[in-house]
Design an enzyme around this catalytic site. Structure first.
Site, PDB file in Angstrom:
ATOM      1  N   LYS A 200       0.864  -1.181   0.000  1.00 63.47           N
ATOM      2  CA  LYS A 200       0.000   0.000   0.000  1.00 63.47           C
ATOM      3  C   LYS A 200       0.896   1.225   0.000  1.00 63.47           C
ATOM      4  O   LYS A 200       1.679   1.429   0.936  1.00 63.47           O
ATOM      5  CB  LYS A 200      -0.885  -0.026   1.243  1.00 63.47           C
ATOM      6  CG  LYS A 200      -1.686   1.250   1.448  1.00 63.47           C
ATOM      7  CD  LYS A 200      -2.590   1.125   2.658  1.00 63.47           C
ATOM      8  CE  LYS A 200      -3.339   2.430   2.896  1.00 63.47           C
ATOM      9  NZ  LYS A 200      -4.238   2.348   4.055  1.00 63.47           N
ATOM     10  N   LYS A 253      -2.356  -1.734  -3.624  1.00 59.67           N
ATOM     11  CA  LYS A 253      -3.229  -0.556  -3.545  1.00 59.67           C
ATOM     12  C   LYS A 253      -2.406   0.712  -3.648  1.00 59.67           C
ATOM     13  O   LYS A 253      -1.377   0.802  -2.972  1.00 59.67           O
ATOM     14  CB  LYS A 253      -3.961  -0.632  -2.205  1.00 59.67           C
ATOM     15  CG  LYS A 253      -4.768   0.587  -1.848  1.00 59.67           C
ATOM     16  CD  LYS A 253      -5.250   0.479  -0.435  1.00 59.67           C
ATOM     17  CE  LYS A 253      -5.900   1.790  -0.055  1.00 59.67           C
ATOM     18  NZ  LYS A 253      -6.187   1.906   1.335  1.00 59.67           N
TER      19      LYS A 253
HETATM   20  C1  PBG Z   1      -6.890   3.187   5.988  1.00 52.15           C
HETATM   21  C2  PBG Z   1      -7.410   3.093   4.609  1.00 52.15           C
HETATM   22  C3  PBG Z   1      -7.359   4.061   3.614  1.00 52.15           C
HETATM   23  C4  PBG Z   1      -8.016   3.511   2.508  1.00 52.15           C
HETATM   24  C5  PBG Z   1      -8.437   2.238   2.849  1.00 52.15           C
HETATM   25  N1  PBG Z   1      -8.040   1.984   4.156  1.00 52.15           N
HETATM   26  C6  PBG Z   1      -6.879   5.462   3.617  1.00 52.15           C
HETATM   27  C7  PBG Z   1      -5.529   5.821   3.993  1.00 52.15           C
HETATM   28  O1  PBG Z   1      -4.607   5.001   4.076  1.00 52.15           O
HETATM   29  O2  PBG Z   1      -5.367   7.008   4.249  1.00 52.15           O
HETATM   30  C8  PBG Z   1      -8.209   4.216   1.202  1.00 52.15           C
HETATM   31  C9  PBG Z   1      -9.237   3.643   0.303  1.00 52.15           C
HETATM   32  C10 PBG Z   1      -9.632   4.542  -0.813  1.00 52.15           C
HETATM   33  O3  PBG Z   1      -9.010   5.586  -1.090  1.00 52.15           O
HETATM   34  O4  PBG Z   1     -10.629   4.197  -1.465  1.00 52.15           O
HETATM   35  N2  PBG Z   1      -7.899   2.950   6.928  1.00 52.15           N
END
Ligand code: PBG
Length: 329
Positions: A200, A253
């Site tokens: 991620k 992601k």
């Molecule tokens: C963290 C989380 C995020 C997303 C999913 N889980 C945001 C982040 O890391 O700031 C993003 C998902 C999206 O942008 O659709 N809880």
């Protein structure tokens, strides 16, 4: 009649593109609703269905609205959801995240009651629940990895106790898959899989999500724990570590800016790969479609097919409902 003997100088790829029947006969990648996961935002209250401004067509729902939502998803053939919660109160340690009466725990119970067969997956991360908006406990201005781990394990366990079918840690702390696996096993939940947000990146594509989940960090940013988007080999090491720690599904992601990582991971690992087609990817399509700059249906199907072609088995996408309708009709 003269018989021509020279060898043809070029190949005729177009022979198999002439009709839709021919094209579908040789199509290599299928997009089906069975592979889609639909993200849902839940919020305290009653009768609430608040549209998220930067994510047109996506809503924050109160728990009492979830039975109807489950019915709609079932009718569309969408069999899995990923839950995010907006808590009533935020504090330094994100305590609503592991409260049995927390918003996500309530939502899990409501969804499983409405449709016991729905696969309810939960996002395990503290950022929505902490007053500072970071994904872990802050000590001396930094997110403290090892103090965060027990809270994540507690959060995952409380989701499973409420009835979640799968947990998805998204915080990017090191070692979280191992501690969550151990906590679930010790409590007798050996059968509950972990879908790890393994690779991620610290991405600007999460902007609309942070508005939806009210989870923007109040100071600094997430680059101290989320991955640098410039690194591909590191992404593979992250995935490898999560596999060793016991992940059942690994996730990459955002999806579109990491298609190469998905493809590399597909070659390297044999377990299922999920890709998250995140909020910013959705918002870009919606914005351009609104302006009449893109054909929304075609661009959405093209994007999702490309994510599958790169090697993703599962796609988490806000487009799931519209895709289900398009594929059905
Ligand atoms: C963290 C989380 C995020 C997303 C999913 N889980 C945001 C982040 O890391 O700031 C993003 C998902 C999206 O942008 O659709 N809880």
């Amino acid at each position: 009649m003269t018989v021509r003997t020279e060898v043809q100088a070029f190949r005729r790829f177009r022979r198999l593109r002439r009709t839709e029947a021919l094209r579908s006969l040789v199509r290599e990648t299928e997009l089906s609703v069975a592979h889609l996961v639909y993200p849902l935002f839940v919020t305290h209250g009653q009768g609430l269905r608040q549209e998220i401004p930067s994510m047109p067509g996506q809503f924050r729902l109160s728990p009492d609205m979830l039975a109807q939502e489950a019915q709609e998803l079932r009718a569309l053939g969408i069999r899995a959801v990923l839950l995010f919660g907006i808590p009533a109160r935020k504090d330094a340690e994100g305590s609503e995240a592991y409260d049995p009466q927390g918003i996500v725990q309530q939502a899990i119970r409501a969804l499983k009651e409405a449709d016991p067969e729905l696969v309810v997956i939960t996002d395990v991360c503290l950022c929505e629940y902490t007053s500072h908006g970071h994904c872990g406990v802050v000590r001396g201005g930094e997110v403290d990895n090892d103090r965060t781990l027990p809270l994540l394990a507690r959060m995952a366990l409380s989701h499973v106790e409420a009835g979640a079918d799968m947990v998805a840690p998204s915080d990017m702390m090191d070692g979280r898959v191992a501690v969550i696996r151990r906590a679930l096993d010790e409590a007798g939940y050996v059968h509950i899989p972990i879908m790890a947000y393994s690779a991620k990146t610290a991405s600007a594509f999460y902007g609309p999500f942070r508005e939806a989940a009210e989870s923007a960090p109040q100071f600094g940013d997430r680059r101290g724990y989320q991955m640098d988007p410039a690194n591909a080999r590191e992404a593979l090491r992250e995935i490898e570590a999560d596999v060793e720690e016991g992940a059942d599904i690994v996730m990459v992601k955002p999806a579109l800016s990491n298609l190469d990582i998905i493809a590399l991971a597909r070659q390297r690992f044999s377990l299922p790969i999920a890709a998250y087609n995140v909020s910013g990817e959705y918002a870009m399509v919606k914005a351009a479609a609104r302006l009449g700059w893109l054909d929304e249906r075609r661009i959405t199907l093209e994007v999702l097919t490309a994510i599958r072609r790169a090697g993703a088995d599962i796609i988490i996408t806000y487009h799931a409902k519209e895709v289900a309708r398009w594929l059905a009709g």
